[in-house]
Design a protein around this motif. Structure first.
Motif, PDB file in Angstrom:
ATOM      1  N   VAL A  37       1.326  16.685  11.393  1.00  0.00           N
ATOM      2  CA  VAL A  37       1.476  15.255  11.155  1.00  0.00           C
ATOM      3  C   VAL A  37       2.002  15.036   9.737  1.00  0.00           C
ATOM      4  O   VAL A  37       2.044  15.947   8.925  1.00  0.00           O
ATOM      5  CB  VAL A  37       0.135  14.507  11.335  1.00  0.00           C
ATOM      6  N   CYS A  38       2.384  13.808   9.467  1.00  0.00           N
ATOM      7  CA  CYS A  38       2.920  13.452   8.148  1.00  0.00           C
ATOM      8  C   CYS A  38       2.080  12.330   7.556  1.00  0.00           C
ATOM      9  O   CYS A  38       1.863  11.292   8.201  1.00  0.00           O
ATOM     10  CB  CYS A  38       4.373  12.998   8.292  1.00  0.00           C
ATOM     11  N   PHE A  39       1.578  12.528   6.344  1.00  0.00           N
ATOM     12  CA  PHE A  39       0.819  11.498   5.630  1.00  0.00           C
ATOM     13  C   PHE A  39       1.728  10.843   4.595  1.00  0.00           C
ATOM     14  O   PHE A  39       2.334  11.527   3.765  1.00  0.00           O
ATOM     15  CB  PHE A  39      -0.397  12.108   4.930  1.00  0.00           C
ATOM     16  N   THR A  40       1.802   9.521   4.648  1.00  0.00           N
ATOM     17  CA  THR A  40       2.652   8.772   3.724  1.00  0.00           C
ATOM     18  C   THR A  40       1.822   7.730   2.992  1.00  0.00           C
ATOM     19  O   THR A  40       1.320   6.782   3.611  1.00  0.00           O
ATOM     20  CB  THR A  40       3.791   8.061   4.478  1.00  0.00           C
ATOM     21  N   PRO A  41       1.632   7.879   1.678  1.00  0.00           N
ATOM     22  CA  PRO A  41       0.860   6.887   0.908  1.00  0.00           C
ATOM     23  C   PRO A  41       1.554   5.531   0.917  1.00  0.00           C
ATOM     24  O   PRO A  41       2.779   5.445   0.796  1.00  0.00           O
ATOM     25  CB  PRO A  41       0.824   7.482  -0.505  1.00  0.00           C
ATOM     26  N   VAL A  42       0.756   4.482   1.063  1.00  0.00           N
ATOM     27  CA  VAL A  42       1.276   3.113   1.036  1.00  0.00           C
ATOM     28  C   VAL A  42       0.262   2.227   0.327  1.00  0.00           C
ATOM     29  O   VAL A  42      -0.846   2.656   0.013  1.00  0.00           O
ATOM     30  CB  VAL A  42       1.541   2.560   2.454  1.00  0.00           C
ATOM     31  N   GLU A  43       0.661   1.002   0.110  1.00  0.00           N
ATOM     32  CA  GLU A  43      -0.267   0.005  -0.421  1.00  0.00           C
ATOM     33  C   GLU A  43      -0.120  -1.258   0.398  1.00  0.00           C
ATOM     34  O   GLU A  43       0.988  -1.778   0.563  1.00  0.00           O
ATOM     35  CB  GLU A  43       0.026  -0.277  -1.899  1.00  0.00           C
ATOM     36  N   LEU A  44      -1.228  -1.746   0.941  1.00  0.00           N
ATOM     37  CA  LEU A  44      -1.233  -2.967   1.738  1.00  0.00           C
ATOM     38  C   LEU A  44      -2.234  -3.934   1.130  1.00  0.00           C
ATOM     39  O   LEU A  44      -3.396  -3.567   0.922  1.00  0.00           O
ATOM     40  CB  LEU A  44      -1.614  -2.683   3.195  1.00  0.00           C
ATOM     41  N   ALA A  45      -1.785  -5.148   0.862  1.00  0.00           N
ATOM     42  CA  ALA A  45      -2.659  -6.171   0.277  1.00  0.00           C
ATOM     43  C   ALA A  45      -3.338  -5.663  -0.994  1.00  0.00           C
ATOM     44  O   ALA A  45      -4.486  -5.997  -1.277  1.00  0.00           O
ATOM     45  CB  ALA A  45      -3.704  -6.628   1.302  1.00  0.00           C
ATOM     46  N   GLY A  46      -2.629  -4.815  -1.741  1.00  0.00           N
ATOM     47  CA  GLY A  46      -3.172  -4.284  -2.970  1.00  0.00           C
ATOM     48  C   GLY A  46      -4.165  -3.156  -2.799  1.00  0.00           C
ATOM     49  O   GLY A  46      -4.798  -2.724  -3.762  1.00  0.00           O
ATOM     50  N   VAL A  47      -4.302  -2.653  -1.554  1.00  0.00           N
ATOM     51  CA  VAL A  47      -5.273  -1.602  -1.247  1.00  0.00           C
ATOM     52  C   VAL A  47      -4.522  -0.305  -0.949  1.00  0.00           C
ATOM     53  O   VAL A  47      -3.545  -0.296  -0.194  1.00  0.00           O
ATOM     54  CB  VAL A  47      -6.157  -1.990  -0.038  1.00  0.00           C
ATOM     55  N   THR A  48      -4.983   0.789  -1.524  1.00  0.00           N
ATOM     56  CA  THR A  48      -4.374   2.090  -1.293  1.00  0.00           C
ATOM     57  C   THR A  48      -4.709   2.581   0.115  1.00  0.00           C
ATOM     58  O   THR A  48      -5.857   2.493   0.559  1.00  0.00           O
ATOM     59  CB  THR A  48      -4.874   3.115  -2.323  1.00  0.00           C
ATOM     60  N   ALA A  49      -3.705   3.106   0.810  1.00  0.00           N
ATOM     61  CA  ALA A  49      -3.900   3.605   2.165  1.00  0.00           C
ATOM     62  C   ALA A  49      -2.867   4.693   2.439  1.00  0.00           C
ATOM     63  O   ALA A  49      -2.017   4.999   1.592  1.00  0.00           O
ATOM     64  CB  ALA A  49      -3.773   2.474   3.185  1.00  0.00           C
ATOM     65  N   SER A  50      -2.949   5.295   3.624  1.00  0.00           N
ATOM     66  CA  SER A  50      -1.979   6.319   4.026  1.00  0.00           C
ATOM     67  C   SER A  50      -1.683   6.179   5.512  1.00  0.00           C
ATOM     68  O   SER A  50      -2.603   6.092   6.332  1.00  0.00           O
ATOM     69  CB  SER A  50      -2.522   7.727   3.755  1.00  0.00           C
ATOM     70  N   TRP A  51      -0.391   6.161   5.815  1.00  0.00           N
ATOM     71  CA  TRP A  51       0.025   6.239   7.215  1.00  0.00           C
ATOM     72  C   TRP A  51       0.040   7.699   7.636  1.00  0.00           C
ATOM     73  O   TRP A  51       0.508   8.558   6.886  1.00  0.00           O
ATOM     74  CB  TRP A  51       1.413   5.658   7.416  1.00  0.00           C
ATOM     75  N   CYS A  52      -0.468   7.963   8.816  1.00  0.00           N
ATOM     76  CA  CYS A  52      -0.398   9.300   9.384  1.00  0.00           C
ATOM     77  C   CYS A  52       0.308   9.202  10.728  1.00  0.00           C
ATOM     78  O   CYS A  52      -0.115   8.455  11.622  1.00  0.00           O
ATOM     79  CB  CYS A  52      -1.800   9.886   9.567  1.00  0.00           C
ATOM     80  N   GLU A  53       1.404   9.948  10.866  1.00  0.00           N
ATOM     81  CA  GLU A  53       2.217   9.900  12.079  1.00  0.00           C
ATOM     82  C   GLU A  53       2.617  11.315  12.473  1.00  0.00           C
ATOM     83  O   GLU A  53       2.667  12.219  11.625  1.00  0.00           O
ATOM     84  CB  GLU A  53       3.459   9.041  11.832  1.00  0.00           C
ATOM     85  N   PRO A  54       2.931  11.531  13.754  1.00  0.00           N
ATOM     86  CA  PRO A  54       3.370  12.866  14.185  1.00  0.00           C
ATOM     87  C   PRO A  54       4.713  13.222  13.556  1.00  0.00           C
ATOM     88  O   PRO A  54       5.538  12.344  13.284  1.00  0.00           O
ATOM     89  CB  PRO A  54       3.471  12.738  15.708  1.00  0.00           C
ATOM     90  N   LEU A  55       4.921  14.495  13.316  1.00  0.00           N
ATOM     91  CA  LEU A  55       6.182  14.942  12.735  1.00  0.00           C
ATOM     92  C   LEU A  55       7.341  14.761  13.702  1.00  0.00           C
ATOM     93  O   LEU A  55       8.486  14.570  13.291  1.00  0.00           O
ATOM     94  CB  LEU A  55       6.078  16.414  12.320  1.00  0.00           C
ATOM     95  N   ALA A  56       7.042  14.834  14.995  1.00  0.00           N
ATOM     96  CA  ALA A  56       8.091  14.681  15.999  1.00  0.00           C
ATOM     97  C   ALA A  56       8.704  13.286  15.895  1.00  0.00           C
ATOM     98  O   ALA A  56       8.016  12.296  15.627  1.00  0.00           O
ATOM     99  CB  ALA A  56       7.520  14.899  17.394  1.00  0.00           C
ATOM    100  N   GLU A  57      10.003  13.230  16.102  1.00  0.00           N
ATOM    101  CA  GLU A  57      10.714  11.959  16.016  1.00  0.00           C
ATOM    102  C   GLU A  57      10.463  11.134  17.271  1.00  0.00           C
ATOM    103  O   GLU A  57      11.292  11.034  18.165  1.00  0.00           O
ATOM    104  CB  GLU A  57      12.223  12.222  15.849  1.00  0.00           C
ATOM    105  N   GLU A  58       9.292  10.533  17.340  1.00  0.00           N
ATOM    106  CA  GLU A  58       8.978   9.686  18.490  1.00  0.00           C
ATOM    107  C   GLU A  58       8.244   8.439  17.999  1.00  0.00           C
ATOM    108  O   GLU A  58       7.443   8.488  17.072  1.00  0.00           O
ATOM    109  CB  GLU A  58       8.112  10.439  19.505  1.00  0.00           C
TER     110      GLU A  58
END
Length: 242
Positions: free
Chosen positions: A74-95
């Motif tokens: 999987v791929c973890f991508t750091p993000v910020e939503l509403a000023g809160v630190t978070a991470s998206w986790c998605e499969p590596l496969a292009e789907e």
């Protein structure tokens, strides 16, 4: 010194647990030796944390983070939503992942992180074929109540505003995260926001006073006991009325 003492206790467990199994059998009929060792080490960690404090437990979190092969899928991508630190986790496969999970980790409101929960989050992504947003909400005692509650609710609101379909959204949490999931849904209801399709709660901490009868009934077998929960809630509430 504290970590050295903890390491000695862990080494002692590696010796005594197999020996005890030979004498009294399995602690639980379904437990393998590996499972019993994992339970013992987790319980020692929590008990030591209650003795040494939250700061000590946090220093060990990077070492406890799972290095499971699943994390590499999987791929973890750091993000910020509403000023809160978070991470998206998605499969590596292009789907494209049509479903979304908002994951709120446990840790008695005073510890825990997306990093510590990487394997659990990866399992959700791969088994449920979804994308997961793990939230690093603010922790006590540095940020007391309602800091974590506010963060989780604002992230939920931000997800909806970003276009996430609530009919394809689940809110998931364990322990304190399970309680935060319930609180988030209550606030969403009161704010007339769309509700998610589902909520999944793993051992949710729904009794903030930590004095429910099940804590006493399962005291010998629970990894997390009343002293640790009391330490967490005291740190998070900072004297406020439960």
């Amino acid at each position: 010194m504290k970590s050295f003492a903890f390491t000695l206790r862990l080494l002692g467990a590696l010796i005594t647990v197999p020996a005890l199994r030979l004498v009294r059998g399995r602690r639980r009929p379904s437990w393998s030796l590996r499972e019993e060792l994992a339970w013992t080490m987790a319980r020692l960690y929590v008990q030591s944390g209650t003795r040494y404090g939250v700061s000590w437990m946090r220093t060990l979190e990077p070492r406890l983070a799972a290095r499971s092969p699943l994390v590499k899928l999987v791929c973890f991508t750091p993000v910020e939503l509403a000023g809160v630190t978070a991470s998206w986790c998605e499969p590596l496969a292009e789907e494209e992942s049509p479903s979304t999970v908002l994951y709120l980790h446990g840790g008695a409101y005073v510890m825990g992180s997306v990093e510590l929960y990487r394997e659990i989050i990866a399992r959700l992504v791969l088994d449920a074929r979804c994308r997961v947003l793990g939230v690093d909400y603010r922790l006590g005692p540095e940020t007391p109540f309602p800091g974590a509650h506010d963060d989780c609710f604002e992230v939920y609101r931000a997800l909806l505003e970003s276009g996430v379909d609530p009919r394809r959204l689940a809110v998931v949490g364990d322990s304190a995260g399970g309680s935060l999931a319930l609180a988030t849904l209550c606030r969403a209801r009161d704010a007339s926001l769309p509700m998610p399709a589902a909520a999944v709660l793993f051992s949710p901490w729904v009794d903030p006073g930590a004095d429910d009868g099940s804590l006493s009934a399962n005291e010998d077998d629970d990894v997390i006991g009343r002293p640790f929960l009391q330490m967490g809630i005291d740190g998070y509430m900072d004297g406020q009325d439960l």
